[in-house]
Design a protein around this motif. Structure first.
Motif, mmCIF file in Angstrom:
data_model
loop_
_atom_site.group_PDB
_atom_site.id
_atom_site.type_symbol
_atom_site.label_atom_id
_atom_site.label_comp_id
_atom_site.label_asym_id
_atom_site.label_seq_id
_atom_site.Cartn_x
_atom_site.Cartn_y
_atom_site.Cartn_z
ATOM 1 N N ALA A 70 0.827 -1.211 0.000
ATOM 2 C CA ALA A 70 0.000 0.000 0.000
ATOM 3 C C ALA A 70 0.858 1.256 0.000
ATOM 4 N N LYS A 71 2.096 1.118 0.425
ATOM 5 C CA LYS A 71 3.019 2.261 0.442
ATOM 6 C C LYS A 71 4.421 1.743 0.192
ATOM 7 N N VAL A 72 5.188 2.518 -0.554
ATOM 8 C CA VAL A 72 6.563 2.132 -0.858
ATOM 9 C C VAL A 72 7.470 3.245 -0.342
ATOM 10 N N LEU A 73 8.548 2.868 0.316
ATOM 11 C CA LEU A 73 9.488 3.863 0.833
ATOM 12 C C LEU A 73 10.660 3.999 -0.132
ATOM 13 N N SER A 74 11.045 5.241 -0.392
ATOM 14 C CA SER A 74 12.185 5.495 -1.274
ATOM 15 C C SER A 74 13.455 4.993 -0.585
ATOM 16 N N PRO A 75 14.525 4.839 -1.364
ATOM 17 C CA PRO A 75 15.772 4.358 -0.745
ATOM 18 C C PRO A 75 16.320 5.315 0.318
ATOM 19 N N GLU A 76 15.771 6.519 0.408
ATOM 20 C CA GLU A 76 16.194 7.428 1.495
ATOM 21 C C GLU A 76 15.882 6.840 2.857
ATOM 22 N N PHE A 77 14.905 5.910 2.893
ATOM 23 C CA PHE A 77 14.495 5.357 4.188
ATOM 24 C C PHE A 77 15.366 4.189 4.630
ATOM 25 N N CYS A 78 16.238 3.707 3.759
ATOM 26 C CA CYS A 78 17.130 2.599 4.140
ATOM 27 C C CYS A 78 18.304 2.634 3.170
ATOM 28 N N TRP A 79 19.205 3.541 3.436
ATOM 29 C CA TRP A 79 20.242 3.876 2.460
ATOM 30 C C TRP A 79 21.573 3.219 2.799
ATOM 31 N N CYS A 80 22.327 2.910 1.760
ATOM 32 C CA CYS A 80 23.650 2.295 1.910
ATOM 33 C C CYS A 80 24.695 3.388 1.691
ATOM 34 N N PRO A 81 25.351 3.861 2.751
ATOM 35 C CA PRO A 81 26.275 5.001 2.590
ATOM 36 C C PRO A 81 27.423 4.704 1.635
ATOM 37 N N GLU A 82 27.749 3.418 1.451
ATOM 38 C CA GLU A 82 28.848 3.094 0.530
ATOM 39 C C GLU A 82 28.513 3.455 -0.918
ATOM 40 N N LEU A 83 27.247 3.688 -1.209
ATOM 41 C CA LEU A 83 26.874 4.103 -2.568
ATOM 42 C C LEU A 83 27.209 5.570 -2.815
ATOM 43 N N GLY A 84 27.590 6.286 -1.763
ATOM 44 C CA GLY A 84 28.014 7.684 -1.916
ATOM 45 C C GLY A 84 26.838 8.638 -2.022
ATOM 46 N N GLN A 85 27.135 9.877 -2.352
ATOM 47 C CA GLN A 85 26.125 10.927 -2.451
ATOM 48 C C GLN A 85 25.375 10.770 -3.777
ATOM 49 N N ARG A 86 24.064 10.943 -3.712
ATOM 50 C CA ARG A 86 23.284 10.991 -4.956
ATOM 51 C C ARG A 86 22.284 12.117 -4.825
ATOM 52 N N ALA A 87 22.050 12.810 -5.928
ATOM 53 C CA ALA A 87 21.191 13.998 -5.867
ATOM 54 C C ALA A 87 19.807 13.651 -5.324
ATOM 55 N N GLU A 88 19.264 12.465 -5.683
ATOM 56 C CA GLU A 88 17.890 12.156 -5.279
ATOM 57 C C GLU A 88 17.805 11.650 -3.830
ATOM 58 N N ILE A 89 18.935 11.348 -3.224
ATOM 59 C CA ILE A 89 18.909 10.874 -1.833
ATOM 60 C C ILE A 89 19.177 12.083 -0.937
ATOM 61 N N ARG A 90 18.095 12.727 -0.528
ATOM 62 C CA ARG A 90 18.256 14.002 0.165
ATOM 63 C C ARG A 90 18.578 13.827 1.628
ATOM 64 N N ARG A 91 17.738 13.024 2.288
ATOM 65 C CA ARG A 91 17.911 12.925 3.741
ATOM 66 C C ARG A 91 17.706 11.472 4.162
ATOM 67 N N PRO A 92 18.784 10.699 4.232
ATOM 68 C CA PRO A 92 18.615 9.304 4.618
ATOM 69 C C PRO A 92 18.093 9.191 6.050
ATOM 70 N N ARG A 93 17.170 8.241 6.232
ATOM 71 C CA ARG A 93 16.534 8.085 7.557
ATOM 72 C C ARG A 93 17.166 6.955 8.345
ATOM 73 N N LEU A 94 17.651 5.954 7.582
ATOM 74 C CA LEU A 94 18.205 4.751 8.197
ATOM 75 C C LEU A 94 19.399 4.417 7.311
ATOM 76 N N LEU A 95 20.521 4.095 7.914
ATOM 77 C CA LEU A 95 21.731 3.793 7.145
ATOM 78 C C LEU A 95 22.201 2.383 7.455
ATOM 79 N N TRP A 96 22.651 1.692 6.431
ATOM 80 C CA TRP A 96 23.232 0.365 6.639
ATOM 81 C C TRP A 96 24.530 0.543 7.404
#
Ligand code: UDP
Ligand code: MN
Length: 297
Positions: A261-287
């Protein structure tokens, strides 16, 4: 669902976020083909979500497994950062599943927040620890957790919160876009492809590749999800099979058959090793860094 003439985007009214501002992020996909919002930073108003949740007087469960060396390595930071960022201002009950309840760190918890520790057996293989979670969660959702929580999030322990993770994420069933795969073409997504496996998707099937490190929903929806995965894993085992990505493969099959019913963007569970990306504004949870040699036998 109406249509916003300017942006040609659907206007979605969400139980928790009021009207979603899906056109606020024109550079990313903010709505699935079946009309579920994909939540990105800027598409929701966290204050509206907070207000809606408080009016409904919700209790939100957060489950996490910390078995073997994962406990010492990850659990304290997971819980400390959850206290800072997860559903702040709501009633929260943590469920920690471990084979060593006495080793669970006793943190001071904020008002309205409780921690329960449940004992589980330690499986020998890490893949089995990961897969056994489905059965354990299914039982817990049918017991005390299911009676006290309205919504539950089920998370891996090898991660930590880094930004507000609030009730804008709530819905009947919630899936997380996998940070590694969200921009890959469908034919390359790592679904189980062996047609003998209960988790198999045929070529051309699949919407997104979801990450099993985070899923959530209502108690009833999660009972169905965990039952499905448990059953699929059992069937595979009886045939001497194990799906490519274990519980995650079965989770992806479930969400193909029963759209979230709802999908969370990768900002909600982000892998910092992927580096900075313009669309990842504010990660909520980091691996957390993957230190498999330290935590896996
Ligand atoms: N887990 C655990 N002990 C283990 C293996 C797994 O506690 O020996 C739990 C833990 O919560 C972990 C989750 O199962 O985060 C999934 O395993 P892992 O994170 O290693 O899988 P990956 O994210 O690498 O696919
Ligand atoms: Mn993990």
């Amino acid at each position: 669902m109406g249509t916003c003439p300017l942006a040609r985007m659907p206007l979605l009214r969400d139980n928790f976020t009021g009207l979603l501002h899906l056109w606020a992020r024109p550079e990313v996909l903010t709505c699935t083909s079946w009309g579920a919002p994909i939540i990105w930073d800027g598409t929701f108003d966290p204050d509206v979500a907070q207000q809606e949740a408080i009016q409904q007087n919700l209790t939100i469960g957060l489950t996490v497994f910390a078995v073997g060396r994962y406990l010492e390595k990850y659990l304290a930071r997971f819980l400390e950062t959850a206290e800072q960022y997860f559903m702040v201002g709501q009633r929260v009950v943590y469920y920690v599943f471990t084979e060593r309840p006495a080793a669970v760190p006793r943190l001071p918890l904020g008002p309205g927040r409780q921690l329960r520790v449940e004992r589980v057996l330690r499986e020998r293989r890490w893949q089995d620890v990961s897969m056994e979670r489905m059965g354990t969660l299914h039982a817990a959702l049918g017991g005390r957790l299911g009676r006290e929580a309205h919504f539950v999030f089920c998370l891996d322990v090898d991660q930590y919160f880094s930004g507000a993770f609030g009730p804008e994420t709530l819905a009947d069933s919630v899936a997380q876009l996998h940070a590694w795969h969200y921009h890959w073409p469908r034919r390359l997504l790592p679904y189980e492809s062996d047609p003998r496996s209960a988790a198999a998707l045929a070529p051309g099937e699949g919407d997104f590749y979801y990450h099993a490190a985070l899923f959530g929903g209502s108690v009833a929806a999660l009972r169905r999800l965990t039952a499905h995965c448990m059953r699929g894993q059992r069937q595979d085992r009886a045939l001497g099979l194990e799906a490519r990505w274990h519980d995650e493969s079965h989770l992806n099959k479930f969400f193909w058959l029963h759209k979230p019913a709802k999908v969370l963007s990768p900002e909600f569970c982000w892998c910092p090793e992927l580096g900075q990306r313009a669309e990842i504004r504010r990660p909520r949870l980091l691996w957390a860094p993957k230190e498999y040699t330290l935590v896996r036998d």
